[in-house]
Write an enzyme that holds these catalytic residues in place. Structure first.
Site, PDB file in Angstrom:
ATOM      1  N   GLU A   1       0.877  -1.306   0.075  1.00 56.30           N
ATOM      2  CA  GLU A   1      -0.060  -0.076  -0.070  1.00 56.30           C
ATOM      3  C   GLU A   1       0.924   1.032   0.023  1.00 56.30           C
ATOM      4  O   GLU A   1       1.627   1.383   0.898  1.00 56.30           O
ATOM      5  CB  GLU A   1      -0.893  -0.016   1.162  1.00 56.30           C
ATOM      6  CG  GLU A   1      -2.177   0.922   1.115  1.00 56.30           C
ATOM      7  CD  GLU A   1      -1.811   2.528   1.486  1.00 56.30           C
ATOM      8  OE1 GLU A   1      -1.485   3.256   0.597  1.00 56.30           O
ATOM      9  OE2 GLU A   1      -1.696   2.745   2.756  1.00 56.30           O
TER      10      GLU A   1
ATOM     11  N   CYS B   1      -2.190   8.170   4.092  1.00 53.62           N
ATOM     12  CA  CYS B   1      -2.409   7.960   2.572  1.00 53.62           C
ATOM     13  C   CYS B   1      -3.849   8.275   2.155  1.00 53.62           C
ATOM     14  O   CYS B   1      -4.135   8.542   1.051  1.00 53.62           O
ATOM     15  CB  CYS B   1      -1.905   6.735   2.500  1.00 53.62           C
ATOM     16  SG  CYS B   1      -3.001   5.360   3.264  1.00 53.62           S
TER      17      CYS B   1
END
Length: 516
Positions: A287, A321
């Protein structure tokens, strides 16, 4: 699956809850400055080289010192993990899940204590730290239940054939390298580790350099619940010295990583190359970040949108994020929305998070501080500074929440991941243009749309290319089991952490067929 409910968040407007947290914070503060070892096969190893963890709110305060692993230490950890895998992989799934449930119970009982470590080591506010700790508990509970379901899955999914007994079992991969981020140093670190081990793998855990102490505290919990030695091996160290070495190692079966695009791509590239003696294709679960947009159309509830933009952009200093770093607003509501977001942002207080009155604390370290302040200077050339733009690195790394208006979709601050409290506003003439602008980056992690228009909702469902899309709510705050999390394009491998498919990434299906 055995019923699962997300861990409730603490309401810090209740004085009793605030008092309980502050008592835990005082306790943790008295424990600052200790030295922590490597842990390999259950053995504590203190090395001459130390990694200092600082409080980003006050750089003169050391949270703890953690021993650094050398390549020789890493080799030893691989050997131990490989040997341990032979027995751990044969432990029944129901027994492995028991360790996760016990760990969750311990962290739940000591929730404020773990959140206090997060406050001091990562600079999270009480609310942000509490959410991090709650998410760690959720991962432990959820993955435990998912493993029980996965163990039963192969028995019931194959097509029956008369005269044969056919079974499919999901077996573990082997030894994995876990490389978690510093921004969710308990939740994501714990979730990545728990998923790997509950599936029957053994791991080398390399914590993020700014936040190794909270990872060690998690390891103490695993020891307390009786997890066998060698299942999790704690090997902090310099990324330049041991990072590539761990990824390249012939005994590495998989790498699970959360962090920047550049590091994720480097891991993916290196893992694709076969090392001498390597028997498998390494699996990478990554990720890698985002450039997340919130779209506001002309029908939206502007007050709702404004409040959620501020929460999405400036919670934990935008160091998520999933944080909103772009607002794409229809020209009919652009000015009103911008004005309201600026008003709300100016009300935010920034400072040492030990003061409960501060909404935002520091950014994580000097490297982040320099990167973000450089982008603020770029933003002054690319847009109109509406608020913020100020920063200080004494006593901690504090940056005011910053808003730029009238930013072109192709501007650097519209395209590049800043990972800080900076948001760019862009004006559009139509919803079609808004979707096009939102998709015009190399990332595809999260996005939000504020609208009362059902047609726009369905259009966004089909065309807004992100892994997690939200309507009329913030772009942050995915809940384990409710919002499986992971994105497209340069945001990673869309691994969907906290989802029903995640454990499959740590296993491989094996079919056996017996003639009756």
């Amino acid at each position: 699956m055995i019923p699962y409910s997300p861990e409730p968040l603490v309401d810090f407007s209740v004085q009793a809850n605030l008092d309980a947290f502050n008592a835990a914070l005082e306790k943790v503060t008295r424990e600052l400055g200790k030295t922590y070892p490597l842990v390999i096969g259950g053995e504590e190893i203190f090395t001459d080289r130390l990694l200092d963890s600082y409080n980003p709110s006050n750089r003169s305060e050391i949270v703890g010192r953690v021993s650094k692993a050398s390549q020789a230490d890493v080799d030893r950890a691989f050997q131990v993990a490989t040997e341990t895998f032979k027995t751990w992989s044969r432990v029944p799934a129901e027994q492995r899940t028991g360790y996760l449930f016990k760990a969750a119970a311990i962290i739940r009982r000591r929730k404020h204590e773990f959140s206090s470590w997060l406050l001091l080591e990562s600079g999270k506010s009480r609310a942000e730290a509490d959410a991090d700790t709650a998410e760690c508990i959720d991962f432990l509970e959820y993955y435990g239940r998912q493993m029980i379901a996965l163990a039963e899955r192969g028995k019931h999914t194959l097509v029956p054939l008369p005269g044969e007994d056919n079974q499919m079992h999901y077996i573990p991969l082997g030894v994995g390298v876990v490389i978690p981020p510093w921004n969710f140093p308990l939740a994501i670190m714990g979730g990545m580790t728990a998923a790997a081990i509950v599936a029957g793998n053994t791991v080398l855990l390399k914590p993020a350099s700014p936040t190794p102490v909270i990872a060690y505290k998690f390891l103490e919990v695993l020891k307390e619940v009786g997890l066998p030695d060698g299942v999790v091996n704690f090997v902090p160290g310099d990324p330049q010295e041991i990072g590539d070495y761990m990824v390249d190692h012939r005994l590495t079966r998989f790498v699970t990583f959360t962090g920047s695009r550049d590091v994720g791509l480097r891991i993916n590239e290196r893992a694709a190359k076969r090392a001498p003696g390597q028997l498998w294709i390494k699996r990478v679960i990554a990720e890698m970040g985002g450039k997340d947009a919130i779209i506001v159309d002309e029908s939206a509830d502007l007050e709702l949108a404004a409040k959620n933009i501020v929460a999405s952009a400036f919670g934990f200093c935008g160091q998520k994020c999933s944080a909103c770093s772009r607002v794409i607003a229809h020209e009919a509501v652009y000015d009103e929305l911008l004005q309201r977001v600026v008003e709300l942002t100016k009300e935010l207080k920034v400072g040492d998070v030990r003061d409960a009155g501060n909404y935002m604390g520091p950014v994580i370290d000097e490297k982040a501080y320099k990167k973000i302040t450089e982008y603020i200077q770029i933003g002054k050339q690319e847009g109109k500074l509406m608020c913020g733009g100020e920063a200080t690195e004494t006593p901690g790394y504090f940056i005011q929440p910053t808003i730029f208006a009238d930013v072109a979709p192709t501007a650097r601050i519209s395209q590049e991941e800043i990972f800080g409290p900076v948001v760019a506003f862009t004006k559009v003439k139509s919803f079609d243009e808004a979707i096009a602008v939102a998709n015009n980056t190399e990332f595809g992690l999260t996005g939000s749309v504020f609208t009362r228009n059902r047609q726009h909702i369905e259009q966004a469902r089909a065309e807004f290319h992100v892994g997690n899309l939200y309507f009329n709510r913030k772009s942050t705050g995915a809940i384990v089991g409710v919002h499986p999390f992971g994105g497209f394009n340069m945001s990673g491998t869309d691994s969907k952490a906290g989802g029903p498919d995640y454990l499959l990434l740590f296993t491989q299906p094996k079919v056996s067929s017996e003639v009756l």
